[in-house]
Design a protein around this motif. Structure first.
Motif, short mmCIF file in Angstrom:
data_model
loop_
_atom_site.label_atom_id
_atom_site.label_comp_id
_atom_site.label_asym_id
_atom_site.label_seq_id
_atom_site.Cartn_x
_atom_site.Cartn_y
_atom_site.Cartn_z
N ASP A 102 31.01 -53.29 18.86
CA ASP A 102 30.91 -52.33 19.95
C ASP A 102 29.62 -52.55 20.75
O ASP A 102 28.75 -53.33 20.36
N HIS A 103 29.48 -51.81 21.86
CA HIS A 103 28.42 -52.10 22.82
C HIS A 103 27.05 -51.59 22.39
O HIS A 103 26.05 -51.91 23.05
N CYS A 104 26.97 -50.84 21.30
CA CYS A 104 25.63 -50.51 20.79
C CYS A 104 24.85 -51.78 20.49
O CYS A 104 23.61 -51.80 20.54
N LEU A 105 25.57 -52.87 20.20
CA LEU A 105 24.93 -54.13 19.83
C LEU A 105 24.16 -54.77 20.97
O LEU A 105 23.35 -55.68 20.75
N GLY A 106 24.37 -54.28 22.19
CA GLY A 106 23.57 -54.76 23.32
C GLY A 106 22.09 -54.49 23.13
O GLY A 106 21.24 -55.20 23.69
N ILE A 107 21.76 -53.49 22.33
CA ILE A 107 20.33 -53.20 22.06
C ILE A 107 19.70 -54.40 21.37
O ILE A 107 18.63 -54.87 21.76
N GLY A 108 20.38 -54.91 20.34
CA GLY A 108 19.83 -56.04 19.61
C GLY A 108 19.80 -57.32 20.40
O GLY A 108 18.80 -58.04 20.43
N SER A 109 20.91 -57.62 21.10
CA SER A 109 20.96 -58.90 21.80
C SER A 109 20.02 -58.92 23.00
O SER A 109 19.27 -59.88 23.21
N ILE A 110 20.02 -57.85 23.79
CA ILE A 110 19.20 -57.86 25.01
C ILE A 110 17.72 -57.73 24.69
O ILE A 110 16.87 -58.34 25.36
N SER A 111 17.38 -56.99 23.64
CA SER A 111 15.96 -56.95 23.25
C SER A 111 15.50 -58.33 22.79
O SER A 111 14.34 -58.70 23.00
N ALA A 112 16.41 -59.11 22.19
CA ALA A 112 16.06 -60.49 21.79
C ALA A 112 15.85 -61.37 23.02
O ALA A 112 14.91 -62.18 23.06
N VAL A 113 16.72 -61.20 24.01
CA VAL A 113 16.56 -61.98 25.25
C VAL A 113 15.26 -61.60 25.95
O VAL A 113 14.51 -62.48 26.44
N ALA A 114 14.94 -60.30 25.99
CA ALA A 114 13.70 -59.86 26.63
C ALA A 114 12.48 -60.42 25.89
O ALA A 114 11.50 -60.83 26.53
#
Length: 313
Positions: A102-114
């Motif tokens: 689910d889209h809660c996982l955007g926290i982990g992926s996008i914080s990694a990209v940042a």
């Protein structure tokens, strides 16, 4: 413009959880994308594809919210694991594709990209393709489901367990985000979006101005120092063509509008990381939505319907 992605290394990272969602089933999304041939279709475009399999993490306890957050501990653990996996691939020079979940996982992926952008001195642009703004907090959420909160958490509004993933709070600025296809926003969330000036190309804008104009604005000012991240929630698409999601919202982009969106992203040559989230095979019909998602992701990596000779490249 034609962008040659041949030889580019990409990594598929399955994150099979629906712990942040309101419906069960998104945990099966990674396998549905594999069954739909994602790896093979990307290889056909000359990409070198490494499938890292699936991360493991806590089971979904399916409990009610506590102090405005549902399954906070489990959501935090899955996101920490996603963060480390995505960051490792970026550090190694590969393009990570996170298969949700689910889209809660955007926290982990996008914080990694940042985090990677801070380490390499790059700018970040996030395209959030979604029916929902996902800018809720515990104070305004009607459900407590954290898949409605990732953009807020990334911008520093949320519990420390989530906002601190990646080592800097906030992980990103609202100015770096372009939301596309939005058509379902809670009343309190709408006020919060306006307070923080998120740039939103909702479906009314797309209806009035067209997908081409929306994408031209969303992709404006990208340069060679910009890392482009696409967070593709499958409920971005109209449910008539993509029924396999837990939170369908009528009135989304058509097949051609979605193809144009993906092709214009590909034309920039700046794509550096990707999320594919909220695919729910339990709601799908013969894996139809997964096949469509794979088709659209192919377009992100260079498949084009363009028959005329381009005047731009």
């Amino acid at each position: 413009m034609s962008i040659d992605m041949s030889g580019r290394e990409v990594a598929l990272i399955g994150v099979p959880t629906d712990v942040g969602a309101s419906d069960r089933g998104a945990s099966m999304g990674p396998e549905a994308l594999r069954v739909a041939g994602l790896r093979e279709r990307l290889q056909a475009h000359g990409l070198v594809v490494h499938d890292r399999g699936n991360l493991s993490g806590p089971a979904n306890p399916w409990l009610p919210p506590v102090e405005g957050y549902r399954h906070l501990a489990e959501v935090a653990e899955w996101n920490r694991k996603a963060h480390e996996a995505v960051h490792a691939e970026l550090t190694a020079g590969r393009l990570p594709i996170m298969l949700g979940g689910d889209h809660c996982l955007g926290i982990g992926s996008i914080s990694a990209v940042a985090r990677h952008c801070r380490e390499t001195g790059r700018k970040l642009r996030v395209l959030w393709l979604d029916a929902h703004a996902d800018f809720n907090t515990s104070a305004i959420t009607p459900t407590g489901n954290i898949h409605g909160m990732p953009v807020a958490c990334l911008c520093g509004f949320g519990p420390a367990e989530l906002t601190g993933i990646g080592g800097q709070v906030p992980a990103i600025s609202p100015k770096w985000i372009r939301q596309i296809g939005i058509r379902s926003v809670d009343a309190g969330e709408k006020r919060f979006v306006h307070e923080h000036d998120l740039e939103v190309f909702d479906m009314r804008f797309i209806d009035e101005m067209g997908m081409r104009h929306a994408m031209e604005l969303a992709l404006a000012t990208l340069d060679e120092r910009t890392h482009l991240h696409v967070s593709f929630d499958v409920d971005f698409l109209d449910p008539d063509i993509a029924p396999g999601v837990g939170t369908t919202v009528p009135g989304g982009p058509t097949y051609r509008e979605a193809q144009l969106c993906m092709e214009m992203i590909a034309d920039t040559g700046r794509l550096g990381s990707l999320d594919i989230v909220e695919l729910n095979p339990a709601c799908d019909v013969r894996n139809r939505t997964a096949a469509l998602a794979v088709d659209l992701v192919e377009s992100l990596f260079g498949k084009s319907t363009l028959m005329r000779k381009s005047s731009r490249g």
